[in-house]
Motif scaffolding. Structure first.
Motif, mmCIF file in Angstrom:
data_model
loop_
_atom_site.group_PDB
_atom_site.id
_atom_site.type_symbol
_atom_site.label_atom_id
_atom_site.label_comp_id
_atom_site.label_asym_id
_atom_site.label_seq_id
_atom_site.Cartn_x
_atom_site.Cartn_y
_atom_site.Cartn_z
ATOM 1 N N ALA A 20 0.988 -0.937 0.196
ATOM 2 C CA ALA A 20 -0.258 -0.110 -0.135
ATOM 3 C C ALA A 20 0.173 1.255 -0.348
ATOM 4 C CB ALA A 20 -1.517 0.255 1.573
ATOM 5 N N ALA A 21 1.932 1.041 1.176
ATOM 6 C CA ALA A 21 3.373 2.254 1.108
ATOM 7 C C ALA A 21 3.690 2.339 -0.940
ATOM 8 C CB ALA A 21 4.081 1.881 1.741
ATOM 9 N N ALA A 22 3.685 1.481 -1.276
ATOM 10 C CA ALA A 22 4.890 1.532 -3.019
ATOM 11 C C ALA A 22 4.174 2.344 -3.244
ATOM 12 C CB ALA A 22 5.119 0.099 -2.881
ATOM 13 N N ARG A 23 2.560 1.984 -3.588
ATOM 14 C CA ARG A 23 1.106 2.524 -3.594
ATOM 15 C C ARG A 23 1.397 3.983 -4.704
ATOM 16 N NH1 ARG A 23 -3.660 0.409 -6.352
ATOM 17 N NH2 ARG A 23 -4.222 1.986 -8.323
ATOM 18 N N PHE A 24 1.989 4.550 -3.826
ATOM 19 C CA PHE A 24 1.706 6.034 -3.569
ATOM 20 C C PHE A 24 2.841 6.931 -4.304
ATOM 21 C CE2 PHE A 24 -0.927 5.546 -0.358
ATOM 22 C CZ PHE A 24 -2.074 6.503 -0.065
ATOM 23 N N LEU A 30 1.975 5.383 6.604
ATOM 24 C CA LEU A 30 1.860 7.113 6.633
ATOM 25 C C LEU A 30 2.477 7.934 6.055
ATOM 26 C CD1 LEU A 30 0.785 6.092 10.165
ATOM 27 C CD2 LEU A 30 -0.692 6.676 8.297
ATOM 28 N N ALA A 31 3.572 7.387 6.034
ATOM 29 C CA ALA A 31 5.224 8.855 5.320
ATOM 30 C C ALA A 31 4.961 8.439 3.638
ATOM 31 C CB ALA A 31 5.807 8.511 5.611
ATOM 32 N N SER A 32 4.290 7.629 3.313
ATOM 33 C CA SER A 32 3.717 7.761 1.669
ATOM 34 C C SER A 32 2.133 8.514 1.696
ATOM 35 C CB SER A 32 4.028 6.278 0.933
ATOM 36 O OG SER A 32 5.024 4.821 1.684
ATOM 37 N N VAL A 33 1.900 8.036 2.488
ATOM 38 C CA VAL A 33 -0.055 8.308 2.427
ATOM 39 C C VAL A 33 0.578 10.388 2.276
ATOM 40 C CG1 VAL A 33 -2.123 9.368 3.257
ATOM 41 C CG2 VAL A 33 -0.784 7.125 3.204
ATOM 42 N N VAL A 34 1.646 10.202 2.737
ATOM 43 C CA VAL A 34 1.853 12.028 2.979
ATOM 44 C C VAL A 34 2.860 13.105 2.595
ATOM 45 C CG1 VAL A 34 2.312 14.201 4.372
ATOM 46 C CG2 VAL A 34 1.186 12.004 5.451
ATOM 47 N N ALA A 35 3.519 12.444 1.804
ATOM 48 C CA ALA A 35 4.797 12.783 1.134
ATOM 49 C C ALA A 35 5.448 11.996 -0.291
ATOM 50 C CB ALA A 35 6.346 12.692 2.476
ATOM 51 N N GLY A 36 3.954 10.753 -0.960
ATOM 52 C CA GLY A 36 4.460 9.931 -1.577
ATOM 53 C C GLY A 36 4.254 10.970 -2.921
ATOM 54 N N PRO A 37 4.863 11.088 -4.398
ATOM 55 C CA PRO A 37 4.518 11.917 -5.549
ATOM 56 C C PRO A 37 2.888 11.980 -5.376
ATOM 57 C CG PRO A 37 6.266 10.715 -5.868
ATOM 58 C CD PRO A 37 5.976 10.046 -4.380
ATOM 59 N N ARG A 38 2.209 10.594 -5.498
ATOM 60 C CA ARG A 38 0.312 10.203 -5.178
ATOM 61 C C ARG A 38 -0.218 9.917 -4.734
ATOM 62 N NH1 ARG A 38 -0.245 5.086 -8.500
ATOM 63 N NH2 ARG A 38 -1.946 6.136 -8.801
ATOM 64 N N GLY A 39 0.463 11.004 -3.367
ATOM 65 C CA GLY A 39 -0.222 11.177 -1.880
ATOM 66 C C GLY A 39 -1.063 12.138 -1.519
ATOM 67 N N LEU A 40 -0.978 12.762 -0.386
ATOM 68 C CA LEU A 40 -1.598 13.853 -0.023
ATOM 69 C C LEU A 40 -1.735 14.865 -0.929
ATOM 70 C CD1 LEU A 40 -3.370 12.585 3.114
ATOM 71 C CD2 LEU A 40 -4.586 13.148 1.368
#
Length: 293
Positions: free
Chosen positions: A219-223, A270-280
């Motif tokens: 799920a993290a990698a998806r972001f 959670l870090a990916s949700v916030v900082a990922g290129p496809r996140g928030l």
């Protein structure tokens, strides 16, 4: 001085203690095996199916425990039977009745989980129940390492054979069924991989948390990427880092090892949700417009 401190914090536990080495080896192999499975579970929108099947293996593991005690092979083989039964039963109910697969899977896993808890409680103590539910990655023995390695080999070979079909089913399952008769075979073969990896993981992380290392890194990698292959590679990397950091947290802070690994993977999510290129955050940042010269 700083280098010495970093060595003592990050490296020394794995060089000085054999149980930490076995735990790291087992967790890294689980990351290599389970994280790619988690990516396809997520892409197929079956993440909760993985959680249901993780609970479903409990009665077989409990039966192995009641007969042989905390022996890895009887509990593992016992876990395979109800896991496979729930996967096949839920799929059959979904195909032969009006009920969707998610509902039938939930029904089967709730029954299976309840039976398993009752079985462990009949003979075991609360400590035994906690061991079965949450695992003891720091107590992995050679038999457990061999089991995890065998599941890694089987999973790698299966992905080598079924990769194109799995990707096609994720993108367009109707197309796969229209051009090939492999749709059902791929579906149940993939469910078999899920069961195998959950059974391999429950000795280390328990039946309740084995799915965490499978789903959270995926799920993290998806972001971060849209490519399936890159997603698999990144999920494995996140799983490996979460495994090592979780074991270090467990060692230094005297925390339970399985939940520490899962929490580390959760922090990466959670870090990916916030900082990922496809996140928030990143997609909502203002973009500079380049003026033509």
């Amino acid at each position: 001085m700083a280098g010495r401190v970093m060595w003592e914090l990050l490296v020394a536990p794995f060089t000085e203690f054999a149980f930490m080495q076995r735990a790291l080896a087992g967790a890294l192999m689980l990351s290599l095996s389970a994280c790619p499975v988690g990516v396809f579970l997520m892409l197929r929108r079956m993440s909760l199916t993985g959680d249901a099947m993780a609970h479903a293996i409990l009665p077989g593991a409990a039966a192995g425990f009641l007969i042989y005690g905390l022996e890895i092979w009887p509990m593992t083989l016992g876990g395979l039977v109800p896991g496979a039964a729930v996967a096949v039963g839920a799929g059959a109910v979904a195909r032969l009745t009006v009920q969707h697969e998610d509902a039938s899977m939930a029904a089967f896993y709730l029954i299976s989980l309840s039976v398993g808890v009752v079985m462990v409680s009949l003979r075991g103590s609360s400590v035994d129940l906690m061991h079965v539910l949450f695992g003891t990655v720091l107590a992995l023995d050679d038999a457990a390492i061999v089991l995890i390695a065998l599941v890694l080999v089987v999973t790698t070979l299966a992905f080598g054979l079924l990769w194109r079909a799995l990707v096609a089913e994720c993108l367009d399952p109707l197309f796969l069924r229209s051009v090939s008769g492999m749709g059902t075979v791929v579906h149940f073969g993939f469910l078999a991989l899920v069961v195998l990896n959950l059974v391999a993981g429950f000795q280390a992380l328990g039946t309740l948390l084995a799915v965490g290392l499978m789903i959270l890194p995926a799920a993290a990698a998806r972001f971060w990427t849209q490519s399936v292959l890159a997603m698999v590679a990144l999920a494995v990397a996140i799983g490996a880092v979460a495994s090592a950091s979780g074991l270090l947290l467990s060692y230094h802070l005297s925390l339970p090892s399985g939940p520490s690994i899962t929490l580390s993977a959760g922090a990466a999510y959670l870090a990916s949700v916030v900082a990922g290129p496809r996140g928030l955050v990143v997609p909502r940042l203002p973009r500079r417009r380049h003026r033509a010269a």
